[in-house]
Design a protein around this motif. Structure first.
Motif, PDB file in Angstrom:
ATOM      1  N   ASP A 175      29.346  60.028  31.730  1.00 59.07           N
ATOM      2  CA  ASP A 175      28.576  58.887  31.245  1.00 59.07           C
ATOM      3  C   ASP A 175      29.439  58.080  30.277  1.00 59.07           C
ATOM      4  OD1 ASP A 175      26.745  57.188  29.804  1.00 59.07           O
ATOM      5  OD2 ASP A 175      25.105  58.492  30.439  1.00 59.07           O
ATOM      6  N   ASP A 176      29.693  56.810  30.600  1.00 54.02           N
ATOM      7  CA  ASP A 176      30.576  56.008  29.757  1.00 54.02           C
ATOM      8  C   ASP A 176      29.980  55.749  28.373  1.00 54.02           C
ATOM      9  OD1 ASP A 176      28.698  54.134  30.973  1.00 54.02           O
ATOM     10  OD2 ASP A 176      29.988  52.531  30.222  1.00 54.02           O
ATOM     11  N   ARG A 177      28.659  55.832  28.249  1.00 51.00           N
ATOM     12  CA  ARG A 177      28.043  55.643  26.937  1.00 51.00           C
ATOM     13  C   ARG A 177      28.355  56.813  26.012  1.00 51.00           C
ATOM     14  NH1 ARG A 177      22.287  54.754  29.663  1.00 51.00           N
ATOM     15  NH2 ARG A 177      23.187  56.557  30.741  1.00 51.00           N
ATOM     16  N   GLU A 178      28.483  58.010  26.579  1.00 55.79           N
ATOM     17  CA  GLU A 178      28.901  59.163  25.780  1.00 55.79           C
ATOM     18  C   GLU A 178      30.387  59.078  25.434  1.00 55.79           C
ATOM     19  OE1 GLU A 178      27.807  62.605  28.008  1.00 55.79           O
ATOM     20  OE2 GLU A 178      25.718  62.555  27.312  1.00 55.79           O
ATOM     21  N   MET A 179      31.185  58.579  26.368  1.00 56.85           N
ATOM     22  CA  MET A 179      32.623  58.399  26.087  1.00 56.85           C
ATOM     23  C   MET A 179      32.824  57.522  24.861  1.00 56.85           C
ATOM     24  SD  MET A 179      33.929  57.693  29.985  1.00 56.85           S
ATOM     25  CE  MET A 179      33.258  58.637  31.370  1.00 56.85           C
ATOM     26  N   ALA A 180      31.974  56.488  24.723  1.00 55.95           N
ATOM     27  CA  ALA A 180      32.086  55.565  23.596  1.00 55.95           C
ATOM     28  C   ALA A 180      31.714  56.218  22.273  1.00 55.95           C
ATOM     29  CB  ALA A 180      31.204  54.341  23.832  1.00 55.95           C
ATOM     30  N   ARG A 181      31.061  57.361  22.332  1.00 57.97           N
ATOM     31  CA  ARG A 181      30.637  58.042  21.104  1.00 57.97           C
ATOM     32  C   ARG A 181      31.653  59.062  20.608  1.00 57.97           C
ATOM     33  NH1 ARG A 181      25.031  60.134  23.151  1.00 57.97           N
ATOM     34  NH2 ARG A 181      25.199  61.422  21.262  1.00 57.97           N
ATOM     35  N   ILE A 182      32.782  59.199  21.297  1.00 60.94           N
ATOM     36  CA  ILE A 182      33.853  60.076  20.811  1.00 60.94           C
ATOM     37  C   ILE A 182      34.527  59.386  19.630  1.00 60.94           C
ATOM     38  CG2 ILE A 182      36.021  61.231  21.368  1.00 60.94           C
ATOM     39  CD1 ILE A 182      35.130  61.197  24.317  1.00 60.94           C
ATOM     40  N   ALA A 183      34.594  60.052  18.489  1.00 55.47           N
ATOM     41  CA  ALA A 183      35.146  59.442  17.280  1.00 55.47           C
ATOM     42  C   ALA A 183      36.642  59.198  17.439  1.00 55.47           C
ATOM     43  CB  ALA A 183      34.904  60.354  16.082  1.00 55.47           C
ATOM     44  N   PRO A 184      37.144  58.065  16.933  1.00 49.33           N
ATOM     45  CA  PRO A 184      38.585  57.820  16.988  1.00 49.33           C
ATOM     46  C   PRO A 184      39.414  58.951  16.391  1.00 49.33           C
ATOM     47  CG  PRO A 184      37.446  55.799  16.404  1.00 49.33           C
ATOM     48  CD  PRO A 184      36.408  56.891  16.420  1.00 49.33           C
ATOM     49  N   ALA A 185      38.935  59.561  15.317  1.00 45.01           N
ATOM     50  CA  ALA A 185      39.685  60.669  14.709  1.00 45.01           C
ATOM     51  C   ALA A 185      39.807  61.846  15.663  1.00 45.01           C
ATOM     52  CB  ALA A 185      39.001  61.107  13.410  1.00 45.01           C
ATOM     53  N   ALA A 186      38.773  62.088  16.477  1.00 40.48           N
ATOM     54  CA  ALA A 186      38.838  63.173  17.453  1.00 40.48           C
ATOM     55  C   ALA A 186      39.891  62.883  18.512  1.00 40.48           C
ATOM     56  CB  ALA A 186      37.466  63.375  18.104  1.00 40.48           C
ATOM     57  N   LEU A 187      40.088  61.611  18.826  1.00 42.32           N
ATOM     58  CA  LEU A 187      41.093  61.245  19.825  1.00 42.32           C
ATOM     59  C   LEU A 187      42.505  61.562  19.330  1.00 42.32           C
ATOM     60  CD1 LEU A 187      39.586  57.839  20.998  1.00 42.32           C
ATOM     61  CD2 LEU A 187      39.623  59.993  22.284  1.00 42.32           C
ATOM     62  N   VAL A 188      42.707  61.504  18.033  1.00 38.31           N
ATOM     63  CA  VAL A 188      44.019  61.856  17.483  1.00 38.31           C
ATOM     64  C   VAL A 188      44.320  63.322  17.754  1.00 38.31           C
ATOM     65  CG1 VAL A 188      45.436  61.973  15.386  1.00 38.31           C
ATOM     66  CG2 VAL A 188      43.832  60.064  15.712  1.00 38.31           C
ATOM     67  N   ASP A 189      43.352  64.183  17.512  1.00 37.66           N
ATOM     68  CA  ASP A 189      43.538  65.611  17.795  1.00 37.66           C
ATOM     69  C   ASP A 189      43.732  65.860  19.288  1.00 37.66           C
ATOM     70  OD1 ASP A 189      43.238  66.234  15.094  1.00 37.66           O
ATOM     71  OD2 ASP A 189      41.068  66.453  15.267  1.00 37.66           O
ATOM     72  N   LEU A 190      42.973  65.143  20.113  1.00 30.50           N
ATOM     73  CA  LEU A 190      43.101  65.294  21.558  1.00 30.50           C
ATOM     74  C   LEU A 190      44.470  64.821  22.041  1.00 30.50           C
ATOM     75  CD1 LEU A 190      39.553  64.070  22.550  1.00 30.50           C
ATOM     76  CD2 LEU A 190      40.461  66.368  22.988  1.00 30.50           C
ATOM     77  N   ALA A 191      44.998  63.774  21.406  1.00 28.53           N
ATOM     78  CA  ALA A 191      46.321  63.270  21.786  1.00 28.53           C
ATOM     79  C   ALA A 191      47.397  64.342  21.567  1.00 28.53           C
ATOM     80  CB  ALA A 191      46.649  62.014  20.989  1.00 28.53           C
ATOM     81  N   ARG A 192      47.277  65.074  20.473  1.00 30.31           N
ATOM     82  CA  ARG A 192      48.246  66.146  20.210  1.00 30.31           C
ATOM     83  C   ARG A 192      48.225  67.176  21.338  1.00 30.31           C
ATOM     84  NH1 ARG A 192      45.953  65.970  14.912  1.00 30.31           N
ATOM     85  NH2 ARG A 192      47.368  65.048  13.361  1.00 30.31           N
ATOM     86  N   GLU A 193      47.034  67.563  21.769  1.00 30.61           N
ATOM     87  CA  GLU A 193      46.909  68.583  22.805  1.00 30.61           C
ATOM     88  C   GLU A 193      47.316  68.062  24.176  1.00 30.61           C
ATOM     89  OE1 GLU A 193      43.179  70.722  22.827  1.00 30.61           O
ATOM     90  OE2 GLU A 193      42.778  70.120  20.758  1.00 30.61           O
ATOM     91  N   ALA A 194      47.132  66.767  24.400  1.00 32.94           N
ATOM     92  CA  ALA A 194      47.351  66.198  25.738  1.00 32.94           C
ATOM     93  C   ALA A 194      48.791  65.772  25.989  1.00 32.94           C
ATOM     94  CB  ALA A 194      46.434  65.000  25.944  1.00 32.94           C
TER      95      ALA A 194
END
Length: 258
Positions: free
Chosen positions: A173-192
């Motif tokens: 659901d793209d509406r849930e994707m929009a609710r991922i916090a930008p700070a969480a994306l930083v942590d995900l970037a490290r893992e990815a």
């Protein structure tokens, strides 16, 4: 009630400027989109460049089948943006649908309503951005399911990129994707990010990743290209705007590549 005053018609009209704003960027977004419009107003809009938005029908879940259903809506969506007036660029802001439908098909559908306008899609802009950065071996992060991620992997591989690591989050659901916090994306970037990758591409116009680009680049020590960041950069360059915006990543300091 008191009598109404006489309404006076001015004998002359003021001179008109050619355009209210010098440049015009059209933006076609999904009916469910929370992110593209704020990102473009943040990164592209100015006293010189206007953003003109049309929304087209879309229903979740985010599957290749549902994404493909948007293709017939693109011409009508483009036609609603300043009818009979030219645009300097128009972006269809959906990365996964652009991959499934195809850049050429999207361009044809939009130009049926807006002949000759330069068309930008997020994956097309992502490829241009990665090439401008000189990256050939990349990691990719998407919020999609495995099924929806497969066409994305094929898109970049077909354009000559070596994919060192591909990570997806499994959202439908793209509406849930929009609710991922930008700070969480930083942590995900490290893992990815694979240690051998030269850059990270973060897919999806629903993600608020443009707000996290600088932090992601600092965290992984290499360039990050995201869907909305790359699309905004591409549209700015098409409008003749070459001002560096390092707060949105290294890409935004570079000229437009092919």
């Amino acid at each position: 009630m008191k009598p109404l005053p006489e309404i006076r018609l001015m004998p002359t009209r003021p001179a008109l400027e050619v355009r209210p704003l010098e440049k015009r960027v059209g933006l076609i977004i999904l009916a469910t989109d929370h992110t593209s419009e704020p990102d473009f107003r943040r990164m592209v809009a100015s006293e010189r460049i206007g953003i003109y938005v049309a929304r087209i029908p879309y229903k979740n879940p985010t599957t290749p089948q549902n994404l493909r259903k948007m293709q017939p809506e693109l011409t009508a969506g483009a036609a609603l943006i300043l009818p009979d007036e030219p645009l300097d660029a128009i972006c269809y802001s959906c990365t996964s649908a652009s991959v499934v439908i195809g850049d050429a098909e999207i361009e044809a559908a939009i130009q049926a309503a807006k002949p000759g306008v330069p068309v930008v899609t997020p994956p097309m802009a992502g490829v241009r951005g990665l090439r401008a950065l000189g990256a050939k071996r990349i990691s990719i992060l998407t919020p999609y399911t495995v099924e929806t991620s497969r066409p994305m992997a094929a898109y970049f591989a077909e354009r000559g990129f070596e994919i060192a690591r591909f990570t997806c989050l499994g959202f439908e659901d793209d509406r849930e994707m929009a609710r991922i916090a930008p700070a969480a994306l930083v942590d995900l970037a490290r893992e990815a990010t694979d240690p051998q990758a030269e850059a990270l591409f973060v897919s999806c116009t629903a993600l608020r990743s443009a707000l996290a680009v600088a932090a992601m680049e600092q965290a992984i020590g290499r360039p990050v290209v995201t869907s909305n960041q790359a699309s905004a950069w591409n549209c700015l360059r098409l409008c003749g705007d070459d001002v560096p915006r390092p707060e949105f990543g290294r890409l935004t300091t570079l000229p437009l590549g092919q």
